[in-house]
Design a protein around this motif. Structure first.
Motif, PDB file in Angstrom:
ATOM      1  N   PRO A 136     -12.157  21.393  -3.501  1.00  0.00           N
ATOM      2  CA  PRO A 136     -11.248  22.032  -4.455  1.00  0.00           C
ATOM      3  C   PRO A 136     -12.039  22.547  -5.658  1.00  0.00           C
ATOM      4  O   PRO A 136     -13.073  21.980  -6.023  1.00  0.00           O
ATOM      5  N   PHE A 144      -2.932  26.035  -9.190  1.00  0.00           N
ATOM      6  CA  PHE A 144      -1.974  26.648  -8.266  1.00  0.00           C
ATOM      7  C   PHE A 144      -1.025  27.578  -9.014  1.00  0.00           C
ATOM      8  O   PHE A 144      -0.614  28.618  -8.490  1.00  0.00           O
ATOM      9  N   ALA A 165      -6.151  21.080  -7.573  1.00  0.00           N
ATOM     10  CA  ALA A 165      -6.663  22.455  -7.670  1.00  0.00           C
ATOM     11  C   ALA A 165      -6.834  23.027  -6.268  1.00  0.00           C
ATOM     12  O   ALA A 165      -7.047  22.282  -5.306  1.00  0.00           O
ATOM     13  N   THR A 167      -8.593  25.032  -3.086  1.00  0.00           N
ATOM     14  CA  THR A 167      -9.952  25.269  -2.579  1.00  0.00           C
ATOM     15  C   THR A 167     -10.200  26.786  -2.644  1.00  0.00           C
ATOM     16  O   THR A 167      -9.269  27.565  -2.906  1.00  0.00           O
ATOM     17  N   GLN A 170      -8.041  28.803  -0.369  1.00  0.00           N
ATOM     18  CA  GLN A 170      -6.645  28.830  -0.827  1.00  0.00           C
ATOM     19  C   GLN A 170      -6.482  29.811  -1.979  1.00  0.00           C
ATOM     20  O   GLN A 170      -5.503  30.562  -2.031  1.00  0.00           O
ATOM     21  N   LYS A 194      -7.343  25.259   5.250  1.00  0.00           N
ATOM     22  CA  LYS A 194      -6.760  26.521   5.753  1.00  0.00           C
ATOM     23  C   LYS A 194      -5.249  26.389   5.992  1.00  0.00           C
ATOM     24  O   LYS A 194      -4.519  27.360   5.831  1.00  0.00           O
ATOM     25  N   THR A 195      -4.803  25.189   6.363  1.00  0.00           N
ATOM     26  CA  THR A 195      -3.368  25.032   6.651  1.00  0.00           C
ATOM     27  C   THR A 195      -2.543  25.388   5.418  1.00  0.00           C
ATOM     28  O   THR A 195      -1.603  26.184   5.489  1.00  0.00           O
ATOM     29  N   LEU A 196      -2.927  24.803   4.270  1.00  0.00           N
ATOM     30  CA  LEU A 196      -2.183  25.135   3.047  1.00  0.00           C
ATOM     31  C   LEU A 196      -2.462  26.567   2.603  1.00  0.00           C
ATOM     32  O   LEU A 196      -1.629  27.183   1.941  1.00  0.00           O
ATOM     33  N   GLN A 243       0.644  18.093  13.359  1.00  0.00           N
ATOM     34  CA  GLN A 243      -0.042  17.956  12.070  1.00  0.00           C
ATOM     35  C   GLN A 243       0.430  19.031  11.081  1.00  0.00           C
ATOM     36  O   GLN A 243       0.722  18.733   9.923  1.00  0.00           O
ATOM     37  N   GLU A 312      -5.969  28.452  14.427  1.00  0.00           N
ATOM     38  CA  GLU A 312      -7.045  28.170  15.402  1.00  0.00           C
ATOM     39  C   GLU A 312      -7.124  29.306  16.422  1.00  0.00           C
ATOM     40  O   GLU A 312      -7.074  29.075  17.641  1.00  0.00           O
ATOM     41  N   ALA A 355     -11.947  29.234  12.041  1.00  0.00           N
ATOM     42  CA  ALA A 355     -13.176  28.840  11.337  1.00  0.00           C
ATOM     43  C   ALA A 355     -14.337  29.708  11.799  1.00  0.00           C
ATOM     44  O   ALA A 355     -15.356  29.797  11.131  1.00  0.00           O
ATOM     45  N   GLY A 533      -9.349  21.002  14.625  1.00  0.00           N
ATOM     46  CA  GLY A 533      -8.267  21.049  13.656  1.00  0.00           C
ATOM     47  C   GLY A 533      -7.705  19.720  13.201  1.00  0.00           C
ATOM     48  O   GLY A 533      -7.016  19.673  12.193  1.00  0.00           O
ATOM     49  N   ARG A 563     -14.988  16.811   4.888  1.00  0.00           N
ATOM     50  CA  ARG A 563     -13.831  17.675   4.644  1.00  0.00           C
ATOM     51  C   ARG A 563     -13.473  17.719   3.166  1.00  0.00           C
ATOM     52  O   ARG A 563     -13.709  16.759   2.444  1.00  0.00           O
ATOM     53  N   VAL A 564     -12.914  18.833   2.763  1.00  0.00           N
ATOM     54  CA  VAL A 564     -12.561  19.109   1.360  1.00  0.00           C
ATOM     55  C   VAL A 564     -13.517  18.481   0.337  1.00  0.00           C
ATOM     56  O   VAL A 564     -13.109  17.749  -0.555  1.00  0.00           O
TER      57      VAL A 564
HETATM   58  N1  LIG Z   1      -6.508  21.890  -2.640  1.00  0.00           N
HETATM   59  C1  LIG Z   1      -6.731  20.772  -2.022  1.00  0.00           C
HETATM   60  N2  LIG Z   1      -7.177  19.692  -2.679  1.00  0.00           N
HETATM   61  C2  LIG Z   1      -7.421  18.529  -2.053  1.00  0.00           C
HETATM   62  N3  LIG Z   1      -7.204  18.349  -0.734  1.00  0.00           N
HETATM   63  C3  LIG Z   1      -6.753  19.392  -0.030  1.00  0.00           C
HETATM   64  C4  LIG Z   1      -6.492  20.649  -0.625  1.00  0.00           C
HETATM   65  N4  LIG Z   1      -6.029  21.481   0.317  1.00  0.00           N
HETATM   66  C5  LIG Z   1      -6.023  20.801   1.471  1.00  0.00           C
HETATM   67  N5  LIG Z   1      -6.448  19.545   1.261  1.00  0.00           N
HETATM   68  C6  LIG Z   1      -6.590  18.491   2.288  1.00  0.00           C
HETATM   69  O1  LIG Z   1      -7.713  18.858   3.067  1.00  0.00           O
HETATM   70  C7  LIG Z   1      -7.582  18.376   4.378  1.00  0.00           C
HETATM   71  C8  LIG Z   1      -8.017  19.433   5.367  1.00  0.00           C
HETATM   72  O2  LIG Z   1      -7.122  20.498   5.407  1.00  0.00           O
HETATM   73  P1  LIG Z   1      -6.920  21.404   6.689  1.00  0.00           P
HETATM   74  O3  LIG Z   1      -6.664  20.568   7.881  1.00  0.00           O
HETATM   75  O4  LIG Z   1      -5.925  22.431   6.349  1.00  0.00           O
HETATM   76  O5  LIG Z   1      -8.369  22.057   6.805  1.00  0.00           O
HETATM   77  P2  LIG Z   1      -8.845  23.189   7.787  1.00  0.00           P
HETATM   78  O6  LIG Z   1      -9.659  24.132   6.999  1.00  0.00           O
HETATM   79  O7  LIG Z   1      -7.686  23.751   8.538  1.00  0.00           O
HETATM   80  O8  LIG Z   1      -9.785  22.385   8.755  1.00  0.00           O
HETATM   81  P3  LIG Z   1     -10.143  22.700  10.301  1.00  0.00           P
HETATM   82  O9  LIG Z   1     -10.879  23.993  10.313  1.00  0.00           O
HETATM   83  O10 LIG Z   1     -10.953  21.552  10.692  1.00  0.00           O
HETATM   84  O11 LIG Z   1      -8.837  22.796  11.006  1.00  0.00           O
HETATM   85  C9  LIG Z   1      -6.126  17.937   4.494  1.00  0.00           C
HETATM   86  O12 LIG Z   1      -6.081  16.517   4.470  1.00  0.00           O
HETATM   87  C10 LIG Z   1      -5.454  18.463   3.258  1.00  0.00           C
HETATM   88  O13 LIG Z   1      -4.428  17.622   2.778  1.00  0.00           O
END
Ligand SMILES: Nc1ncnc2c1ncn2[C@@H]1O[C@H](COP(=O)(O)OP(=O)(O)OP(=O)(O)O)[C@@H](O)[C@H]1O
Length: 758
Positions: A136, A144, A165, A167, A170, A194-196, A243, A312, A355, A533, A563-564
């Motif tokens: 983030p 946000f 905050a 990423t 985002q 990426k999900t958010l 998920q 994906e 990705a 994912g 991750r993150v």
């Molecule tokens: N802004 C943020 N701050 C902190 N944590 C976050 C933020 N946005 C997402 N996360 C957390 O980060 C984690 C990874 O998110 P997500 O699964 O969407 O990643 P991704 O990029 O889709 O990964 P992959 O490519 O492996 O699928 C989740 O647990 C989510 O809650």
């Protein structure tokens, strides 16, 4: 260690006549079993008939006639030392390779040396710390709210979901998707949120459709569950859909008048239809199931759909969903109608998420996107804009520390065990680790190896055994979770989970949930079913015991850690020889050419894993390693059930090995595999040609079809479980076999049975 009566691999010399075999070492049960067998007495515990029959047909069956010495194992020397073939001698021979006692089947002899000895091994922790690239943005400038999200939604993120905050991805995507209607391709590293990145703008836009979004008065909302379906999110597997659906539900807790749901199969279509009839505003689905409902479910009205997300994207294409996706896009286009709800856009926005930027993602873009903009984490990222080849099209989070170990085939099992032992030696240093293997059979076998009774553990009476069985069942009614005795220690007990696509869906879900929620140290041993994912919290370490079938899969596997913005480590096992070429691919994932990539010394792994001075044991690490291996080999030989598991694992592993993508097959060349050495890493003492799987995985219709198709394709009339040619590609037609097996494995590993797609 003195070997027990099972001296079939390490026999005394032909010229030595032994009137009666002596049984030393091992547990009393091992010794008694061997003695009984030598006297041709049936085992007391063997059920009449079946087990004995199985044993007699079994090429591993131990027969030690009292009057005849066991068969002599091939050695590299003509002279026999005073200690014969005992383990002590074997490990000594490893220490003094120039001396005479070289047993081919010893762990430490005849192993190929790494080709590349120039690159010095590092100790872990040597890798440079790099600034996280998927964290983030904590500079305070990017919130946000600043990005245009409503105060209501931004407050919900902060207070309820504890997201302070955005990423980088985002930030880019929220800004873009809130302002413009154009299609988009979101590309960012694993674990970058990426999900958010696509859900937040989508939810915000749908919330904004409601006239009284800020009113908090449900009766006064302009939009509710019956207003229509506005968005569809497609993902390749049920796990991923679930998920995404959980994240979505969490978001919608601040917009309770909006309703989301899933259609992903694994339940009666009637229940899914009922859910659709009740009304949904956002639908998360697998492509197969959505295509089915579009054809057969009248209540599914897609005339209002204005957002389509393909998550994906590369996997959707890998799994052969192109046709379904094309059909879905066409139907959505054809059925779209002007909406009676004010504010609903006139055209549909399609968002593709991945990705990687492979050719197949570009193809999916051609099918689904119109004039799309490419949203990247950092729009100024030169690296990404200058990608020229498919291989360049992925990046590893910069803070992820990767290492590789060049481990000889024979030493693979002991090295994995040693690495896990030493990883969990201290409580708290690593909490969660994932070990990736190539196939379900291998996962099952290793799960048994790591959770079964271990060396030195005292014999239990039947009450104790019953109690332990009950405990295990309580811990896991499905048999997918058990204490990892092989690498636990009294101060740090580890729980082992196993996961693969041949397990029923509810078992997979329960196992994943248990691993995710386990607050103690735990290990998940799995196939690629868990590679894509899945967002499993706090994974500190990923071990690729078997390298992935493609570099993309590798990227997704290691992406389960770091991750993150969090730290993460990954270790890959490579064999000496052509596999060492894979190091260049590992380096390619880093922007700086791979400073965070180090080599871990294979001998060091064993020394540190088996060399600790626990208790009064004064043996050195080589002896302890050999003892451990011999113990597992005996355990396998002693149990027909485990022996079959080992053989299945070995065979499936080789079949899987033949399925590496064509571009990487020069590094994973089946002709270079030493099958005899590899068999040892499955605790097998058979010659590879003797290793046959008698039958198929129970209940696997797909697998049966695979076998049949494969036999038919190969023009081979022998039954499955027949001769070696059925199951292990011969050296002469390796390429052909590899091609066929890859096609079949893909079907099996990635297709319906592995992912349980709808
Ligand atoms: N802004 C943020 N701050 C902190 N944590 C976050 C933020 N946005 C997402 N996360 C957390 O980060 C984690 C990874 O998110 P997500 O699964 O969407 O990643 P991704 O990029 O889709 O990964 P992959 O490519 O492996 O699928 C989740 O647990 C989510 O809650």
């Amino acid at each position: 260690m003195a070997d027990d009566g099972m001296l079939l691999n390490f026999a005394i010399g032909d010229n030595v006549i032994k009137p009666e075999a002596k049984f030393k070492g091992g547990t009393w049960r091992d010794r008694l079993t061997a003695k009984k067998r030598s006297q041709h007495r049936p085992r007391d515990d063997a059920p009449d008939g079946a087990a004995r029959n199985a044993a007699s047909k079994n090429p591993n069956h131990i027969q030690i006639p009292a009057s005849r010495p066991a068969k002599r194992q091939k050695t590299t020397t003509s002279s026999e030392g005073p200690h014969g073939g005992d383990a002590h001698t074997r490990s000594r021979s490893a220490q003094q390779p120039q001396q005479s006692q070289h047993f081919i089947s010893s762990l430490f002899t005849s192993n190929p040396e790494p080709r590349n000895t120039e690159e010095p091994p590092h100790t872990e922790g040597d890798a440079e710390d790099a600034k996280p690239t998927n964290a983030p943005l904590i500079d305070g400038l990017d919130t946000f709210t600043n990005l245009g999200l409503s105060p209501n939604l931004a407050a919900h993120l902060l207070t309820k979901l504890e997201l302070k905050a955005p990423t980088a991805i985002q930030k880019s995507s929220i800004t873009q998707l809130l302002q413009e209607e154009s299609d988009a391709f979101i590309q960012a590293e694993t674990g970058s949120g990426k999900t958010l990145a696509y859900l937040l703008p989508l939810v915000q836009r749908i919330m904004a459709l409601s006239k009284a979004t800020q009113g908090h008065d449900q009766d006064n909302q302009g939009v509710h569950r019956d207003s229509g379906l506005f968005a569809i999110v497609l993902a390749p597997t049920r796990e991923l859909c679930k998920q995404i659906s959980v994240v979505l539900e969490n978001l919608l807790r601040c917009a309770h008048w909006l309703v989301a749901g899933t259609v992903i199969g694994g339940e009666k279509k009637k229940s899914e239809k009922a859910r659709l009839r009740k009304g949904l505003n956002i639908l998360v689905a697998t492509p197969g199931r959505l295509a089915d409902h579009l054809d057969n479910t009248q209540v599914l009205d897609v005339s209002n759909v204005r957002w389509l997300v393909l998550d994906e994207g590369d996997r959707l294409m890998d799994l052969g969903f192109e046709e379904e996706l094309q059909g879905i896009v066409k139907k959505l286009d054809a059925r779209q109608r002007p909406s009676r709800i004010p504010g609903v856009p006139t055209r549909r926005t399609t968002i593709l998420c991945s990705a990687t930027l492979k050719m197949n993602v570009q193809r999916l873009g051609e099918i689904s996107l119109k004039d799309a903009i490419h949203i990247k984490a950092d729009p100024a990222d030169e690296d990404q804009t200058t990608m020229k080849t498919e291989e360049d099209a992925f990046r590893v989070p910069a803070q992820l520390k990767q290492s590789y170990a060049i481990v000889a085939a024979k030493l693979r099992l002991v090295s994995l065990t040693a690495y896990l032992k030493r990883t969990f030696i201290r409580k708290g240093s690593v909490m969660k680790a994932i070990v990736f293997m190539s196939c379900a059979d291998s996962v099952d076998f290793h799960f048994e190896v790591f959770t079964s009774k271990q060396r030195g553990e005292k014999e239990k009476d039947s009450d104790e055994e019953e109690e332990e069985k009950n405990e295990r069942e309580k811990l896991s009614p499905h048999g997918t979770i058990a204490p990892a005795k092989a690498f636990s220690n009294p101060s740090n007990p580890i729980t082992l989970h196993r996961l693969h696509g041949s397990l029923p869906q509810h078992v997979r879900t329960a196992t994943l949930n248990s691993f995710a929620r386990d607050s103690n140290a735990s290990v998940l041993i799995c196939t690629d079913v868990a590679a894509r994912g899945l967002d499993l919290p706090n994974v500190d370490l990923v071990i690729e015991y078997d390298p992935a079938f493609s570099s993309d899969d590798h990227l997704h596997r290691i992406g389960r850690t770091a991750r993150v913005g969090r730290d993460g480590r990954a270790l890959i096992f490579l064999q000496p020889g052509c596999e060492e070429g894979y190091v260049d691919i590992l380096k390619r994932g880093y922007r700086d050419g791979g400073k965070a990539l180090t080599r871990t010394d294979a001998t060091e792994i064993l020394k540190r894993g088996f060399g600790s001075k626990i208790g009064t044991d004064s043996k050195n690490w080589e002896e302890k390693t050999t003892d451990w291996q011999m113990d597992v080999e005996r355990w396998t030989l002693d149990n027909p059930e485990y022996l079959e598991m080992a053989r299945r694992a070995f065979q499936s592993h080789i079949r899987a090995y033949a399925t590496h993508v064509a571009a990487e097959r020069s590094m994973f060349n089946i002709k270079e595999l030493h099958l005899g050495h590899l068999a040892k890493s499955f605790a097998l003492r058979d010659r590879p040609g003797k290793i046959n799987v008698p039958g198929l995985r129970p209940g696997q219709e797909d697998t049966k079809k695979d076998f049949k198709a494969e036999r038919k394709g190969a023009g081979n009339k022998r039954k499955a479980g027949g001769a070696q040619g059925d199951v292990i590609p011969s050296a002469t037609n390796t390429d052909d076999a590899a091609r066929k097996m890859r096609a079949k494995m893909k079907e099996h590993m990635s297709g319906a049975s592995e992912f349980n797609l709808a």
